[in-house]
Design a protein around this motif. Structure first.
Motif, PDB file in Angstrom:
ATOM      1  N   HIS A 116      35.066  55.588  64.427  1.00  0.00           N
ATOM      2  CA  HIS A 116      35.574  54.586  65.362  1.00  0.00           C
ATOM      3  C   HIS A 116      36.766  53.888  64.714  1.00  0.00           C
ATOM      4  O   HIS A 116      36.597  53.097  63.779  1.00  0.00           O
ATOM      5  CB  HIS A 116      34.473  53.587  65.723  1.00  0.00           C
ATOM      6  CG  HIS A 116      33.253  54.258  66.276  1.00  0.00           C
ATOM      7  ND1 HIS A 116      33.202  54.742  67.558  1.00  0.00           N
ATOM      8  CD2 HIS A 116      32.067  54.550  65.714  1.00  0.00           C
ATOM      9  CE1 HIS A 116      32.025  55.293  67.770  1.00  0.00           C
ATOM     10  NE2 HIS A 116      31.316  55.198  66.652  1.00  0.00           N
ATOM     11  N   PHE A 117      37.962  54.191  65.228  1.00  0.00           N
ATOM     12  CA  PHE A 117      39.194  53.719  64.603  1.00  0.00           C
ATOM     13  C   PHE A 117      40.324  53.760  65.625  1.00  0.00           C
ATOM     14  O   PHE A 117      40.190  54.351  66.698  1.00  0.00           O
ATOM     15  CB  PHE A 117      39.549  54.622  63.415  1.00  0.00           C
ATOM     16  CG  PHE A 117      39.775  56.052  63.812  1.00  0.00           C
ATOM     17  CD1 PHE A 117      41.045  56.497  64.154  1.00  0.00           C
ATOM     18  CD2 PHE A 117      38.721  56.947  63.877  1.00  0.00           C
ATOM     19  CE1 PHE A 117      41.250  57.815  64.557  1.00  0.00           C
ATOM     20  CE2 PHE A 117      38.914  58.271  64.269  1.00  0.00           C
ATOM     21  CZ  PHE A 117      40.184  58.699  64.610  1.00  0.00           C
ATOM     22  N   SER A 118      41.419  53.154  65.259  1.00  0.00           N
ATOM     23  CA  SER A 118      42.652  53.300  66.036  1.00  0.00           C
ATOM     24  C   SER A 118      43.797  53.458  65.042  1.00  0.00           C
ATOM     25  O   SER A 118      43.775  52.859  63.958  1.00  0.00           O
ATOM     26  CB  SER A 118      42.891  52.092  66.943  1.00  0.00           C
ATOM     27  OG  SER A 118      43.111  50.930  66.179  1.00  0.00           O
ATOM     28  N   GLN A 119      44.744  54.277  65.416  1.00  0.00           N
ATOM     29  CA  GLN A 119      45.916  54.451  64.558  1.00  0.00           C
ATOM     30  C   GLN A 119      47.058  53.654  65.183  1.00  0.00           C
ATOM     31  O   GLN A 119      47.445  53.885  66.330  1.00  0.00           O
ATOM     32  CB  GLN A 119      46.291  55.927  64.403  1.00  0.00           C
ATOM     33  CG  GLN A 119      47.378  56.123  63.371  1.00  0.00           C
ATOM     34  CD  GLN A 119      47.624  57.572  63.017  1.00  0.00           C
ATOM     35  OE1 GLN A 119      47.495  58.447  63.856  1.00  0.00           O
ATOM     36  NE2 GLN A 119      47.998  57.809  61.770  1.00  0.00           N
ATOM     37  N   THR A 120      47.579  52.696  64.417  1.00  0.00           N
ATOM     38  CA  THR A 120      48.601  51.792  64.933  1.00  0.00           C
ATOM     39  C   THR A 120      49.955  52.477  65.100  1.00  0.00           C
ATOM     40  O   THR A 120      50.741  52.090  65.962  1.00  0.00           O
ATOM     41  CB  THR A 120      48.743  50.568  64.015  1.00  0.00           C
ATOM     42  OG1 THR A 120      49.050  51.028  62.691  1.00  0.00           O
ATOM     43  CG2 THR A 120      47.440  49.769  63.977  1.00  0.00           C
ATOM     44  N   ALA A 121      50.225  53.492  64.285  1.00  0.00           N
ATOM     45  CA  ALA A 121      51.465  54.277  64.339  1.00  0.00           C
ATOM     46  C   ALA A 121      51.266  55.495  63.459  1.00  0.00           C
ATOM     47  O   ALA A 121      50.447  55.472  62.544  1.00  0.00           O
ATOM     48  CB  ALA A 121      52.647  53.445  63.835  1.00  0.00           C
ATOM     49  N   PRO A 122      52.001  56.566  63.714  1.00  0.00           N
ATOM     50  CA  PRO A 122      51.902  57.710  62.802  1.00  0.00           C
ATOM     51  C   PRO A 122      52.277  57.281  61.387  1.00  0.00           C
ATOM     52  O   PRO A 122      53.118  56.408  61.197  1.00  0.00           O
ATOM     53  CB  PRO A 122      52.924  58.711  63.353  1.00  0.00           C
ATOM     54  CG  PRO A 122      53.143  58.300  64.766  1.00  0.00           C
ATOM     55  CD  PRO A 122      52.936  56.810  64.807  1.00  0.00           C
ATOM     56  N   LYS A 123      51.626  57.879  60.398  1.00  0.00           N
ATOM     57  CA  LYS A 123      51.920  57.557  59.003  1.00  0.00           C
ATOM     58  C   LYS A 123      53.150  58.340  58.568  1.00  0.00           C
ATOM     59  O   LYS A 123      53.145  59.577  58.548  1.00  0.00           O
ATOM     60  CB  LYS A 123      50.722  57.875  58.101  1.00  0.00           C
ATOM     61  CG  LYS A 123      50.981  57.634  56.632  1.00  0.00           C
ATOM     62  CD  LYS A 123      51.341  56.201  56.342  1.00  0.00           C
ATOM     63  CE  LYS A 123      51.614  55.995  54.862  1.00  0.00           C
ATOM     64  NZ  LYS A 123      52.208  54.718  54.584  1.00  0.00           N
TER      65      LYS A 123
END
Length: 165
Positions: A116-123
């Motif tokens: 359970h996560f969200s990615q704020t922007a591509p790394k």
């Protein structure tokens, strides 16, 4: 998987000396070292998030050292933001603890499953992370480290958890 499989990921020359000196600094600063790694799993795409550092070979699970006064969960949350641009949306699940004897006789790693996560922007690449991204379980990148492959096998294919990283 044999001991020879790990040979390609052993540090030699200047990178190896630098890694040992870096670890020596932490041994002197904290006699027992503790780290965390997270297996970030996206069930919708059946993929996991892996990183490739600029200073050690191979694709591996994100994570890092637990700092003084920090819990393992806090360290994991910090490392995921720094290395992946990923924020936890629910607590991670501690799956196992491992003695990281390849690093030193004093190092242990807490291994977490994150679903359970969200990615704020591509790394994007930076001074520490050369590449990062999601990879389908049946299409892991060449050069995925043996320890990463072991943790994936333990979580998804029912392999018994090894006491060693």
């Amino acid at each position: 998987m044999t001991a020879d499989d790990d040979a390609a990921f052993r540090q030699t020359g200047w990178p190896g000396l630098r890694a040992r000196l870096f670890h020596l600094y932490f041994v002197l600063r904290r006699p027992m070292t503790l780290g965390v790694r997270g297996l970030i799993y996206d069930s919708a795409s059946n993929s996991v998030f892996l990183i490739r550092h600029t200073y050690v070979p191979g694709w591996q699970l994100p994570g890092g050292g637990v700092e003084v006064g920090e819990t393992m969960a806090d360290a994991l949350e910090r490392e995921l933001i720094e290395e992946c641009n990923i924020a936890l949306t629910a607590p991670p699940i501690l799956k196992s603890m491992h003695f990281n004897r390849r690093s030193s006789r004093r190092d242990h790693v807490g291994f977490y499953l994150i679903e359970h996560f969200s990615q704020t922007a591509p790394k994007l690449p930076d001074h520490e992370i050369a590449e990062a991204g999601f990879f389908q379980l049946d299409r892991l990148p060449e050069g995925t480290t043996p320890a990463t492959l072991r943790r994936i096998a333990e979580v998804f294919w029912g392999e018994p958890a090894s006491p060693y990283w």
